[in-house]
Design a protein around this motif. Structure first.
Motif, short mmCIF file in Angstrom:
data_model
loop_
_atom_site.label_atom_id
_atom_site.label_comp_id
_atom_site.label_asym_id
_atom_site.label_seq_id
_atom_site.Cartn_x
_atom_site.Cartn_y
_atom_site.Cartn_z
N ARG A 196 0.81 -1.21 0.00
CA ARG A 196 0.00 0.00 0.00
C ARG A 196 0.85 1.27 0.00
O ARG A 196 0.44 2.32 -0.49
N LEU A 197 2.05 1.21 0.59
CA LEU A 197 2.84 2.43 0.75
C LEU A 197 4.02 2.52 -0.20
O LEU A 197 4.74 3.52 -0.19
N THR B 79 -3.32 7.14 6.74
CA THR B 79 -2.69 8.23 7.49
C THR B 79 -1.27 8.50 6.98
O THR B 79 -0.89 9.65 6.75
N LEU B 80 -0.50 7.44 6.79
CA LEU B 80 0.87 7.63 6.32
C LEU B 80 0.89 8.20 4.90
O LEU B 80 1.72 9.05 4.57
N GLU B 81 -0.05 7.74 4.12
CA GLU B 81 -0.17 8.27 2.76
C GLU B 81 -0.43 9.77 2.80
O GLU B 81 0.22 10.56 2.11
N ALA B 82 -1.37 10.16 3.66
CA ALA B 82 -1.70 11.58 3.78
C ALA B 82 -0.51 12.37 4.30
O ALA B 82 -0.23 13.48 3.83
N LEU B 83 0.19 11.80 5.24
CA LEU B 83 1.35 12.51 5.80
C LEU B 83 2.44 12.67 4.75
O LEU B 83 3.05 13.74 4.62
N ALA B 84 2.69 11.60 4.02
CA ALA B 84 3.71 11.68 2.97
C ALA B 84 3.31 12.76 1.96
O ALA B 84 4.15 13.56 1.52
N GLY B 85 2.04 12.80 1.64
CA GLY B 85 1.54 13.83 0.73
C GLY B 85 1.76 15.22 1.30
O GLY B 85 2.22 16.14 0.60
#
Lengths: 494, 448, 494, 448
Positions: free
Chosen positions: A365-366, A442-448
């Motif tokens: 996913r990441l 959440t991690l996806e949003a943070l990376a974004g």
């Protein structure tokens, strides 16, 4: 709200424990009796209850949310285990009461040992080590004893991959060895050429974590074992990551000579803010007889504990010594036994599969929003580095602290050392798909956000935690390691 | 499978996202021939009820300390622990949190560790203490290694009245570090004359107080003698409650104090988990050489007080092969239990608990030594003493157990083959009622 | 973070409980066997653990802070009580197993009854009522039965002060009485003239809370009792506030005919978010024989339970009936017994004194910044009204909600009804002076802020709670009392 | 005094602030002659250890269900409760919070109540449920009062196979409300023919299913008959687990469903605390007439979903003498235990638990009724059945207890003097092992 220290409450005459009144006979300690006070404050029970409950609420915990600390295996802790570990017949028995009165305890230790030996396909297990690092000592001391017994005490060089946990080199040194680092190859495993080059007459052993701290299975492990054995050394396997393969791969089949369990983490003793742990250590045929005192054996219909060297020798053993006053972490044995019986052979296998599945799902996913350090699949944990944060002004540390504001405990950071700005994520088998999905979202949003230049959100993090970012440098430079009355040192240190 | 949240539908969907067909494909790096096809040769999973039934049955084959008049000590002691202690340590936030490496969301654990360190320092009369060791015996071994690092001398003297298991654990830890250890002979009931014979090149002298036979000692002359030779005095205790009534080792001149904290908050636990206490002088050199974790005070970005793990450059995860110790996980939750119990006790409660334990032991010693053929070997003692019996002590202990009394530890179990077959080490605490004492006296009379 | 409902997780096929496999025999229920699903979701244990731990963190609790709810007696709950109530010999016994196998349980009930009778100087106690309100029913039914036995069934009027808890009038009505309110006088007690004027041939009883809900001791209580007895009625005393006088004043000495204990609150069963409670009810000589079934008696060396009317009559009793299937709240009895033994006669007296002392200290500290409703001292709780908020634009409700932002649970609001915008503060004996001081400092600061015109701080409160102010009107107007699948009613109701 | 934080110094300072000299002055409103000078005539305070010892000793005079083959039911059932349930309800935030009148800081309790209400509604097949009653028997009485309010009729019919304690509690609650109750005669093992005889002026018919003898019934004809006469059907259950396998009372046409929830999450508790479940149709008129608390959904000032106690104008603290009931404190913490256990079970687990209980009961009934002279009285049953013995059942139960088997409830204990001396009501659940069944069979054989 800040919670004052117990020393700041002026409750020095109080107590929260009632006793029958002493008879008031003068003590027989004479001049050794203390006359002054110790300065220990006492709290009534309501005050103590509130103090510790309030403090607790400043902690994160696995019961509150996903705890993705790589290599730490923060999994669910069944409360059944807590209940059974508190049965008076286990928790309220003395290590030196007559052996006839603790047959059930010995039976539990014997049963657990059987499970551990079966899961590893190893002939012996030393139960007394108190934690993983203590188990490492046990294994390496057995190796040292075996080398000495072979008359090869000159073998003092221990090969340790650079990705190893810090305990490995520290342990080797405490056993009188010195450490020779072996590099990783481009796919995160032991560089076989470098490894072969380091073999020689003075090599005592290799200490290898498997799956390793990059979350990868050492695919050449069988060859490593064989080459090491040919070279006259032993193979120590660090079992910290056994959760990935428990019930699915047996270390004995890989040529391992010694491996400790982090019994507490793999078999679910709660981590308790830093312990207690338990580190039973399996030993191969070559090392078995050097296992430390004491150990439990079955003697006809009953069990007994072999406690001294003479008795051990009579059993054909040659223990390298005793590692600890009594005989290991009974409280953790009970929990592990309860966990294992609950899972069974089928459940243990399924647990490791789910752990690996969850990690690979995170990786899948990441992989496009963060930067995986290695191609392909992983085992129980997914390793990323900080390339995806390049030019964002956000460091791995900032990224981790921003996770706190999203309600998550950070992953393991800056470890292993073999990649830059490492982020090591281990979801464990205890997480549902929904939970892992939310985490990945959440991690996806943070990376974004990091890529979109919201730097402040990271560098100022955490903003919604019980404390803002703490000054660790100051703590180390001006150490204040205890409370002292305000009139003296502590005030000066402020 | 009650502990595994993934459903088969979840698994299928996830495998699909990953891009493999079967779970087994995830294990492709494992050499095929060592991959198990089926489950290992162990029973299949059981319901909670079945597990509970099995282990409860096993537990009932043991006699719990609370179920019998109980006088077993020699390194672990039965004291009463308030119910609130066990309740509090089971708070999810304490029970299921990791080592507090992320201080912003670990202030609960960190502040309690800071309180723990302070309490240990106050209790021992020392300047600093660490965040715990595995237990008293490993703390003892680590103290010897620490003395070796500080003094750069490689010899250590262990008093013969040091608990033999502590001595053995110390030998094991020191064995491959090329530290030479002198084991003095045990002297049951005797005062240690260790002060008289300390060579010049010794790193440390290790003395237990009260010693394994229960005898109490004035450490001051030993400290003085050791210091004259440039050696450190390592004071050891196995009964933390003794410090409720006795002069602190710090006040008597000890440089490092280590001991077992199990008496406070932890319970017997068949030997583990226990909690190792480790305190020492506050010199920079001592602090730098401490093994184990340390919590320290600092401030956060808003300037508010907070706590962190600190000085970790001593530790294995930073310092690797140059670390002061390889210890990593220690006795976290047990330090919490300890600190809660100690906070409830305070000076007042601790002293009363110690006083009661002392009184019960004095009473018991008087009553048992009045029996025909029984001799009290120990002079001054706190809550533990040694008797010389007219029979083999190991046999007596078994005979007492048959009568439902757990009557102490035969010295031969600790010192096998040393000719102590007639010595029995007996402990009493505030948990012993008058009827316990009556039962012991009556049973001993019968079996002798 | 919002926590979804268990129904919103799509976990309808899961279970968090393992069982042995059923043999799979067809059921013998025939057409009564259910074929469709119920729609009950199942959670694996890790999911359930996290769901309920996370939800819990949205609650306030006495273990977290002072809980000054007047008339609710939120005191410390010793964990010893919890431990002992869970001993299998108390918690895992069946109310209908052979009486010979529950002698210890009967003994505990007998001992507790002895304590309750001694503390009240009353000859009988009915143990079976399940809560305070249930105890009220018990007492009033005994009164009704006594009146009927006297042939005075026409006495149906019950005098209830306007300051009474709502349970009193509700109880009276459930016993077939009707309520006649008596007003309070200027000093917060029963207006004696009004009371006397209401006496008459049709009066059944007076229901009086003492100390009353203004936190005041009814100083004319002995006269009230005497006059009521002379008029042929009975005196029911609501024991909700017994914590103020337990061990210091005995209701039997005041002329009381019936009084329920809120056993759970006075003797420290945790309130548990709304129960369970326990309401043993003491009865005077005049009412004793009407006590409900079942009851425990000592019969020679052993105990037994009188369960049916014939047996009761043989004991000279004439029970008005049975109030509940079994025989009361054993779990609460155990806790109360543990609490009482721990305190002893000396500790119970000291506890009520400390409760009264803490309340008076609050009153003294706040009397100049807030407006006490009555002059002089109080008992266990201090009553203020909203005069100090006059012209500030801040209501009692706003003031209370602002306390939440300061980390406190609000006091009881708008009760009793006899003063305007009531704020009733009961600190209990469990609070240390330091805790009460911090609380008073906070209220002082808040009162100052209100007077200084910081209205927004109050009307927008709470700002730092798990939820902002909730729309209670909407909840009542468009009741949504359960989750329903989004496709149907619930969505329409949104 | 471990529970009292004030010190003598605090007390003195506080009295000073108040402006009085002695604590006694605070009690000046108490008439002097009734103020006690000294403590009441009861023992003085005891240490935690002493209290623990005393009560533990008392508890050991009882035989716990887990310590014996156990088959006692008739209104309370021994089921296995996962350890996590008791752990969770002991969280301080649940355990030591008050009724959630301040919703902003009580969302934990409120959301769990909302979940509870939904689960109860689903389990019973009804539209709404309240936040609990004291227990099943008081819920039954309150249901009759509710039917009286809804129908404005003052007669009620109780099936003779309704648990006699439930009938008695209902009589007591209705007694002074001038409600006339017709008690039908019990028919052990028989089907209730109540449907055939419902007069026109009846508010409700109350039927238990499975009934007190264990017999299961199809409620549909009774519902139909009642509705035809304008009466409500109140369905009662004492064994919530039966609903795991059986048609819901809602599906069979009940208007109000009440029952005992103790089987799920709560345990035996010697009869209390238990948890009363109360569900009904969702008509406005039903909701308005519900007794007890209700949690409802709403939004907060930011528009986010939240929960509150609602419709409290039905309740005593607002409505006073017009309230639907005087109930105030209910079974809060037990609802939490119930909802947690039910969340763990889900449909799947509940069905298995019910299936196992049913199978064990079928097995047991077959085995016992095969004994000479023993006759199975019950036709269809779930996990409880009634046997006719060749001897006095009360004597048999005592004789079984002497052999360590807790073998059921003699019907004569519930129906004294009704000629049921030879009837024994026996329950089995998933907790009964094969060896429990063996033990019961063997013991019964011996004592008959």
């Amino acid at each position: 709200q800040a919670e004052p220290l117990i020393f700041e409450r002026q409750t020095y005459d109080k107590t929260g424990v009632d006793f029958e009144a002493p008879k008031g006979k003068p003590s027989r300690l004479g001049a050794l009796e203390r006359s002054d006070d110790l300065g220990l404050p006492g709290l009534s029970e309501p005050e103590a209850m509130r103090h510790y409950v309030r403090l607790s609420r400043k902690n994160y915990a696995i019961d509150i949310g996903l705890y993705p600390l790589g290599s730490c295996t923060m999994k669910h802790n069944p409360r059944l285990n807590e209940k059974l570990a508190r049965l008076p017949g286990f928790s309220d028995i003395h290590p030196l009461q007559p052996q006839s009165t603790v047959q059930g305890a010995f039976e539990l230790i014997g049963d657990l040992a059987h499970w551990l030996m079966t899961l590893t396909n190893m002939p012996t297990v030393a139960m007394s080590p108190k934690a993983g690092a203590h188990g490492e000592l046990c294994g390496m001391m057995a190796i040292r004893a075996a080398l000495d017994a072979r008359g090869e005490s000159h073998r003092r060089r221990v090969l340790v991959p650079e990705s190893a946990h810090g305990t490995n080199p520290a342990t080797a040194v405490q056993c009188g060895f010195h450490v020779d680092e072996i590099p990783a190859n481009a796919i995160g495993r032991v560089d076989m050429e470098a490894f072969k080059a380091k073999l020689g007459d003075d090599v005592a052993a290799i200490m290898l974590t498997n799956p390793n701290t990059c979350g990868l299975f050492e695919s050449d492990i069988r060859e490593i074992a064989d080459l090491m054995h040919e070279a006259g050394g032993y193979f120590y396997c660090d079992g910290a990551n056994f959760n990935a393969i428990s019930g699915r791969v047996r270390p004995g089949d890989l040529g391992v000579d010694a491996m400790h369990f982090n019994l507490h983490k793999t078999y679910s003793t709660p981590h308790g803010g830093g312990g207690p742990g338990s580190g039973p250590t399996v030993l191969s045929e070559a090392l078995a007889k050097f296992a430390p005192l004491p150990f439990v054996i079955k003697d006809g219909d009953s069990w007994r504990m072999v406690e001294d060297e003479a008795d051990a020798k009579a059993q054909g053993a040659d223990p390298f010594g005793r590692m600890v006053a009594f005989h290991g972490q009974m409280g953790m044995f009970t929990r592990a036994m309860s966990y294992m019986l609950s899972h069974g052979a089928d459940g243990l296998k399924m647990a490791s599969e789910d752990a690996v599945l969850n990690a690979n799902y995170v990786l899948a996913r990441l992989k496009n929003v963060m930067t995986p350090s290695f191609d392909g699949l992983c085992m129980h944990e997914a390793l990323f580095d900080d390339r995806f944060l390049k030019d964002t002004g956000v460091t791995t540390l900032d990224f981790a602290k921003a996770m706190i504001d999203e309600g998550y405990h950070p992953m393991t950071m800056y470890f292993p050392l073999v990649v830059h700005g490492a982020m090591l994520i281990e979801p464990t088998e205890s997480e549902s798909k929904a939970s892992v999905d939310r985490f990945c979202d959440t991690l996806e949003a943070l990376a974004g956000a990091a890529k979109a230049g919201e730097t402040e959100r990271f560098t100022a993090a955490p903003r919604f935690a019980p404390a803002k970012r703490l000054d660790e440098t100051r703590a180390a430079r001006q150490p204040v390691l205890r409370w002292t009355p305000p009139s003296t040192d502590a005030q000066a240190a402020e | 499978m009650r502990y595994l949240p993934l459903t088969d539908a979840d698994r299928a969907e996830m495998l699909d996202t990953i891009g493999v067909d079967f779970v087994d494909a995830l294990f492709e790096d494992v050499p095929k021939k060592v991959r198990l096809d089926g489950p290992v040769d162990l029973p299949l999973h059981k319901s909670e009820m079945e597990v509970e039934r099995l282990l409860t049955k096993m537990s009932r084959k043991n006699i719990a300390a609370s179920e019998a008049p109980f006088f077993v000590g020699a390194g672990a002691y039965k004291h009463h622990i308030p119910a609130s202690v066990d309740h509090l340590i089971q708070r999810s936030e304490y029970l299921t949190s990791y080592t507090p490496y992320q201080p912003e969301i670990s202030q609960g654990t960190l502040q309690t560790l800071f309180e723990f360190q302070t309490q240990v320092a106050l209790l021992t009369g020392m300047e600093v203490a660490n965040a715990s060791m595995y237990d008293g015996s490993t703390a003892c071994g680590e103290a010897v290694l620490m003395a070796y690092r500080i003094t750069k001398r490689s010899k250590a003297i262990l008093s013969g009245n040091l608990h033999p298991h502590y001595a053995a654990a110390t030998h094991t830890l020191a064995k491959y570090m090329d530290i030479e250890i002198r084991d003095d002979a045990a002297k049951p009931g005797g005062l240690d004359d260790i002060a008289a014979d300390i060579p010049d090149d010794v790193a440390c002298v290790v003395v237990q107080n009260p010693d394994v036979f229960g005898q109490v000692h004035d450490l001051e002359p030993i400290a003085k003698a050791a210091h004259e030779k440039g050696a450190l005095l390592i004071a050891v205790f196995t009964e933390a409650v003794s410090l409720g009534l006795m002069k602190t080792p710090g006040a008597m001149g000890a440089d490092i104090v280590v001991g077992e904290g199990q008496s406070i908050g932890v319970g017997l636990q068949f030997g583990g988990p226990h909690v190792g206490l480790f305190a020492c002088r506050g010199d920079r050199n001592f602090i730098r050489n401490l093994p184990g974790r340390l919590a320290g005070e600092t401030v956060d970005a808003d300037g508010r007080r907070g706590f962190v793990l600190t000085l970790s450059t001593r530790e294995q995860h930073i310092r690797r092969d140059k670390a002061t110790s390889n210890i990593c996980t220690n006795s976290g939750l047990m330090t919490l239990a300890w600190t809660i119990h100690m906070s409830l006790l305070g000076d007042t409660g601790l002293r009363t608990m110690a006083q009661l334990s002392h009184e019960k032991a004095c009473d018991l010693a008087d009553r048992l030594s009045a029996l025909s053929g029984v001799e009290l070997v120990t002079g001054g003692f706190f809550n533990e003493f040694t008797l010389r019996l007219p029979k083999n002590a190991a046999d007596v202990v078994e005979a007492l157990a048959d009568k439902g009394v757990l009557g102490g530890v035969p010295a031969s179990r600790l010192y096998p083959g040393k000719g102590y077959d007639d010595l029995l080490i007996v402990a009493a605490t505030e948990t012993n009622s008058e009827s316990d004492l009556d039962a012991f006296e009556a049973a001993l009379k019968e079996v002798l």
